[in-house]
Write a protein that holds these residues in place. Structure first.
Motif, PDB file in Angstrom:
ATOM      1  N   ASP A 278      -3.518  98.189  -2.563  1.00 48.19           N
ATOM      2  CA  ASP A 278      -4.150  99.362  -3.176  1.00 48.19           C
ATOM      3  C   ASP A 278      -3.112 100.308  -3.782  1.00 48.19           C
ATOM      4  N   PHE A 279      -1.980 100.422  -3.146  1.00 57.32           N
ATOM      5  CA  PHE A 279      -0.967 101.358  -3.633  1.00 57.32           C
ATOM      6  C   PHE A 279      -0.237 100.816  -4.859  1.00 57.32           C
ATOM      7  N   PHE A 280       0.231  99.564  -4.814  1.00 53.79           N
ATOM      8  CA  PHE A 280       1.007  99.012  -5.914  1.00 53.79           C
ATOM      9  C   PHE A 280       0.125  98.458  -7.031  1.00 53.79           C
ATOM     10  N   GLY A 281      -1.095  98.077  -6.720  1.00 54.71           N
ATOM     11  CA  GLY A 281      -2.001  97.602  -7.754  1.00 54.71           C
ATOM     12  C   GLY A 281      -1.734  96.198  -8.245  1.00 54.71           C
ATOM     13  N   ILE A 282      -0.740  95.521  -7.719  1.00 55.91           N
ATOM     14  CA  ILE A 282      -0.415  94.161  -8.149  1.00 55.91           C
ATOM     15  C   ILE A 282       0.122  93.402  -6.945  1.00 55.91           C
ATOM     16  N   ALA A 283      -0.277  92.165  -6.834  1.00 61.06           N
ATOM     17  CA  ALA A 283       0.160  91.349  -5.701  1.00 61.06           C
ATOM     18  C   ALA A 283       1.508  90.720  -6.010  1.00 61.06           C
ATOM     19  N   PRO A 284       2.368  90.578  -5.031  1.00 62.59           N
ATOM     20  CA  PRO A 284       3.657  89.908  -5.261  1.00 62.59           C
ATOM     21  C   PRO A 284       3.462  88.422  -5.540  1.00 62.59           C
ATOM     22  N   LYS A 285       4.356  87.865  -6.345  1.00 62.83           N
ATOM     23  CA  LYS A 285       4.254  86.454  -6.669  1.00 62.83           C
ATOM     24  C   LYS A 285       4.710  85.558  -5.519  1.00 62.83           C
ATOM     25  N   VAL A 336      16.321  74.264  -4.314  1.00 62.11           N
ATOM     26  CA  VAL A 336      15.987  74.744  -5.657  1.00 62.11           C
ATOM     27  C   VAL A 336      14.569  74.345  -6.038  1.00 62.11           C
ATOM     28  N   ASP A 337      14.179  73.106  -5.723  1.00 63.21           N
ATOM     29  CA  ASP A 337      12.839  72.650  -6.065  1.00 63.21           C
ATOM     30  C   ASP A 337      11.774  73.405  -5.276  1.00 63.21           C
ATOM     31  N   SER A 338      12.074  73.735  -4.030  1.00 62.73           N
ATOM     32  CA  SER A 338      11.075  74.400  -3.193  1.00 62.73           C
ATOM     33  C   SER A 338      10.857  75.842  -3.610  1.00 62.73           C
ATOM     34  N   TRP A 339      11.901  76.488  -4.116  1.00 61.32           N
ATOM     35  CA  TRP A 339      11.802  77.902  -4.458  1.00 61.32           C
ATOM     36  C   TRP A 339      11.708  78.139  -5.960  1.00 61.32           C
ATOM     37  N   LYS A 340      11.543  77.088  -6.734  1.00 66.07           N
ATOM     38  CA  LYS A 340      11.557  77.228  -8.190  1.00 66.07           C
ATOM     39  C   LYS A 340      10.273  77.884  -8.670  1.00 66.07           C
ATOM     40  N   ILE A 341      10.374  79.130  -9.068  1.00 66.37           N
ATOM     41  CA  ILE A 341       9.216  79.870  -9.565  1.00 66.37           C
ATOM     42  C   ILE A 341       9.733  81.114 -10.267  1.00 66.37           C
ATOM     43  N   ASP A 342       9.023  81.551 -11.255  1.00 67.68           N
ATOM     44  CA  ASP A 342       9.415  82.774 -11.959  1.00 67.68           C
ATOM     45  C   ASP A 342       8.984  83.972 -11.124  1.00 67.68           C
ATOM     46  N   VAL A 343       9.959  84.705 -10.650  1.00 69.10           N
ATOM     47  CA  VAL A 343       9.688  85.853  -9.789  1.00 69.10           C
ATOM     48  C   VAL A 343      10.053  87.116 -10.550  1.00 69.10           C
ATOM     49  N   GLY A 344       9.119  88.046 -10.635  1.00 71.17           N
ATOM     50  CA  GLY A 344       9.370  89.317 -11.303  1.00 71.17           C
ATOM     51  C   GLY A 344       9.555  90.423 -10.295  1.00 71.17           C
ATOM     52  N   VAL A 345      10.201  91.481 -10.722  1.00 67.79           N
ATOM     53  CA  VAL A 345      10.451  92.627  -9.866  1.00 67.79           C
ATOM     54  C   VAL A 345       9.455  93.729 -10.192  1.00 67.79           C
ATOM     55  N   ASN A 346       8.876  94.303  -9.167  1.00 66.73           N
ATOM     56  CA  ASN A 346       7.927  95.377  -9.371  1.00 66.73           C
ATOM     57  C   ASN A 346       8.643  96.581  -9.974  1.00 66.73           C
ATOM     58  N   PRO A 347       8.252  97.025 -11.133  1.00 65.62           N
ATOM     59  CA  PRO A 347       8.981  98.135 -11.761  1.00 65.62           C
ATOM     60  C   PRO A 347       8.804  99.452 -11.040  1.00 65.62           C
ATOM     61  N   ARG A 348       7.851  99.533 -10.113  1.00 63.95           N
ATOM     62  CA  ARG A 348       7.613 100.802  -9.447  1.00 63.95           C
ATOM     63  C   ARG A 348       8.505 101.003  -8.230  1.00 63.95           C
ATOM     64  N   THR A 349       9.221  99.928  -7.854  1.00 63.13           N
ATOM     65  CA  THR A 349      10.098 100.067  -6.703  1.00 63.13           C
ATOM     66  C   THR A 349      11.350 100.818  -7.105  1.00 63.13           C
ATOM     67  N   ALA A 350      11.902 101.581  -6.188  1.00 63.31           N
ATOM     68  CA  ALA A 350      13.111 102.365  -6.432  1.00 63.31           C
ATOM     69  C   ALA A 350      13.818 102.568  -5.110  1.00 63.31           C
ATOM     70  N   PRO A 351      15.140 102.668  -5.125  1.00 59.23           N
ATOM     71  CA  PRO A 351      15.862 102.907  -3.881  1.00 59.23           C
ATOM     72  C   PRO A 351      15.436 104.208  -3.237  1.00 59.23           C
ATOM     73  N   ILE A 352      15.351 104.185  -1.925  1.00 58.88           N
ATOM     74  CA  ILE A 352      14.957 105.366  -1.175  1.00 58.88           C
ATOM     75  C   ILE A 352      16.187 106.213  -0.924  1.00 58.88           C
ATOM     76  N   SER A 353      16.160 107.442  -1.299  1.00 57.02           N
ATOM     77  CA  SER A 353      17.252 108.366  -1.025  1.00 57.02           C
ATOM     78  C   SER A 353      16.748 109.450  -0.100  1.00 57.02           C
ATOM     79  N   SER A 354      17.664 110.121   0.557  1.00 54.17           N
ATOM     80  CA  SER A 354      17.302 111.129   1.541  1.00 54.17           C
ATOM     81  C   SER A 354      17.139 112.480   0.861  1.00 54.17           C
ATOM     82  N   PHE A 355      16.123 113.190   1.292  1.00 51.24           N
ATOM     83  CA  PHE A 355      15.882 114.534   0.805  1.00 51.24           C
ATOM     84  C   PHE A 355      15.713 115.426   2.018  1.00 51.24           C
ATOM     85  N   GLY A 356      16.439 116.504   2.079  1.00 51.30           N
ATOM     86  CA  GLY A 356      16.372 117.372   3.244  1.00 51.30           C
ATOM     87  C   GLY A 356      16.461 118.820   2.834  1.00 51.30           C
TER      88      GLY A 356
END
Length: 433
Positions: A278-285, A336-356
Motif C-alpha cells: 500500500d505504501f510503495f504502490g508497486i511490488a518488488p520483482k 547466474v542462471d538461477s538469478w537471471k532476471i531484470d531487477v529494477g530499483v524502486n525510485p522512491r527508496t532513499a538512504p535514511i539519515s538521522s534528524f534530531g
C-alpha cells in the motif's frame, strides 16, 4: 605555570602555588551556580597541582545555603577499631581482618567556602590557599581524578565511533595517537568505557521515543515519506524485528521499512506485506528471504507476481552443515542462471539519515568547519612566520574562552547524552513498548 615551593611561613611549612590571576579564587567572587564555582576551583587546582574533593554542604528548606570544596588530601583517614575475636550482631561470624589500604590524606586545610547570597547566587566567603604537601607535577596531572573529564567533543567522538563498531577503547587509542600522548587526552580508558556504558543505559530508556522522533524528522525533510506506529500494551517482549532491505542503483543495501511483529505467522507476514504494498504502490520483482515457510506462503498470497528466491548465504551455510562432502562454492553458471532476471530499483527508496535537535546538529556542523588545523598546517608548512600568526590567534581565542567559560550554562549528564544523540527531550513522545 610554576609552583612556589618556598616556605611562606616557616612555622607552618605551607606551600602556596602561584597561578595566573584570572583563574585564582578571590574572596567575594560571585557565581551564579555551584557547578560554576566547582569548575572554576578545578581549573585553579589543575594549574596549581592538586586534586579537588567535594565536601559537606548545608541545606535549609530544600535550598542550598553553603558548600565546601577542599583539597583531596583534606582530613585524615579514620582508624578501623575492631576485635577479631568478637561476634557480629550476636551471630557466630567473627569480624575478619581487613586489608590495610594506604591513604593520601594528610590534613590539608586548603579549601573554598561558598555562601548563598541574594538573587540565587553564591559568593566565596573564605579561601584557604596554603597546602601542607607537595604539589603534583604538571606532567602527571592527567592522572588526577577531578581533572579526568570527557569534553563534549570527546564524548561526541566516542559515540560517532561506536556507530562504526569501534568500541571506547579503540576510540581512546585513536585519540591518544591523534593528540600525541596519554597526557594530552585527560580521561583514561575506564572513563571512556564508563561514558559508553552510561550512554547505552540512557538510550535504553528512550529508544522507542528516539526512533519515533527520528522518523518524524525524516518525514519533515523527505517528501512522500510516511510512517505509522501503534502502542501495544499487551505485547511487551519477544517481538520479531523484520527489516526490508533493497538494492539501490549503486548496488548498496538500503533499509526501506522496519517492523516489529508479535509472531512469525502467515497472518502477521501477510499484514506486513500488504502495508508495504500500500505504501510503495508497486511490488518488488524479486524477494529474497531465508527458508521460512510462513514467509513463503505470505509472499505467494500477497505478492504473486514477485519472484521468490532463497538467500544464498543461508543455502551455503545449511549445505555445509548437512552435506557429507565439503562444499565451498556453487558453479558460477548455476548461480547466474538461477538469478537471471531484470531487477529494477524502486525510485522512491532513499538512504535514511538521522534528524534530531537542530541546535546541536548546527553545533556539530560548525565544529567540523572549525577543525581546520590540519589544513592550516599543510598550507603554511613552508611559511613558519604565517604559522606562528595562526597559532597566536588561536591562543588569543583559547584565553578568551578560558576567561568566560565559567559564566556559560552547564548541561546535566542526561542533557549531554541527549545532545550527543540528537534527541529532543522536550518534544518526546510517551510510548509504552
Amino acid at each position: 605555570m610554576y609552583y612556589d615551593h618556598q616556605v611562606s611561613n616557616p612555622s607552618s611549612d605551607l606551600v602556596i602555588p602561584q597561578v595566573n590571576a584570572y583563574c585564582k579564587p578571590v574572596k567575594g567572587m560571585v557565581f551564579e551556580y555551584v557547578d560554576h564555582a566547582y569548575d572554576f576551583y578545578c581549573e585553579y587546582a589543575k594549574k596549581a597541582g592538586f586534586c579537588v574533593r567535594k565536601r559537606g554542604s548545608y541545606m535549609n528548606d530544600g535550598l542550598l545555603k553553603s558548600k565546601y570544596f577542599t583539597c583531596s588530601k583534606e582530613g585524615h583517614k579514620p582508624a578501623n577499631s575492631y576485635d577479631s575475636m568478637a561476634e557480629k550482631d550476636g551471630s557466630n561470624k567473627p569480624y575478619y581482618k581487613r586489608r590495610k589500604r594506604p591513604t593520601i590524606r594528610c590534613g590539608c586545610r586548603a579549601q573554598i567556602f561558598l555562601k548563598y547570597v541574594d538573587d540565587l547566587r553564591f559568593e566565596i566567603n573564605d579561601f584557604v590557599k596554603g597546602h601542607n604537601h607537595e604539589m603534583v607535577d604538571a606532567n602527571d596531572m592527567h592522572f588526577v581524578r577531578s581533572h579526568r573529564k570527557l569534553t563534549h567533543v570527546q564524548q561526541d567522538i566516542i559515540y560517532e565511533m561506536s556507530t562504526l563498531n569501534l568500541g571506547p577503547v579503540k576510540a581512546f587509542n585513536i585519540k591518544r595517537t591523534k593528540y600525541g600522548g596519554f597526557e594530552e587526552i585527560g580521561p583514561t580508558k575506564d572513563d571512556c568505557k564508563n561514558f559508553k556504558h552510561n550512554l547505552t543505559c540512557y538510550i535504553g530508556e528512550y529508544d522507542a521515543e528516539m526512533v519515533v522522533q527520528r522518523l518524524s524528522g525524516k518525514k519533515n525533510y523527505c517528501d512522500g515519506y510516511s510512517f505509522e506506529y501503534t502502542v501495544n500494551t499487551n505485547v511487551l517482549y519477544n517481538m520479531v524485528f523484520v527489516p526490508f532491505t533493497a538494492i539501490d542503483n549503486h548496488c548498496r543495501n538500503v533499509t526501506v521499512i522496519d517492523a516489529l511483529l508479535s509472531s512469525e505467522s502467515i497472518e502477521s507476514y501477510s499484514w506486513l506485506l500488504k502495508v508495504f504494498l500500500d505504501f510503495f504502490g508497486i511490488a518488488p520483482k524479486v524477494v529474497v528471504t531465508d527458508q521460512d515457510s510462513a514467509m513463503k506462503q505470505a509472499i505467494s498470497m500477497v505478492l504473486p507476481n514477485s519472484r521468490y528466491r532463497l538467500c544464498m548465504w543461508h543455502i551455503m551455510k545449511k549445505l555445509a552443515d548437512k552435506a557429507v562432502w565439503r562444499v565451498t562454492r556453487f558453479p558460477k553458471k548455476y548461480m547466474v542462471d538461477s538469478w537471471k532476471i531484470d531487477v529494477g530499483v524502486n525510485p522512491r527508496t532513499a538512504p535514511i539519515s538521522s534528524f534530531g535537535n537542530d541546535k546541536f546538529l548546527k553545533v556539530k556542523e560548525i565544529s567540523r568547519e572549525i577543525t581546520s588545523g590540519e589544513y592550516l598546517i599543510n598550507s603554511y608548512v613552508t611559511d613558519v612566520d604565517e604559522l606562528i600568526k595562526v597559532r597566536d590567534q588561536i591562543n588569543i581565542m583559547v584565553k578568551k574562552a578560558d576567561e568566560t567559560k565559567y559564566k556559560r550554562t552547564h548541561l546535566s549528564k542526561r542533557d549531554m547524552f541527549a545532545a550527543i544523540l540528537g534527541y529532543d527531550q522536550s518534544s518526546s513522545v510517551c510510548l509504552v513498548v
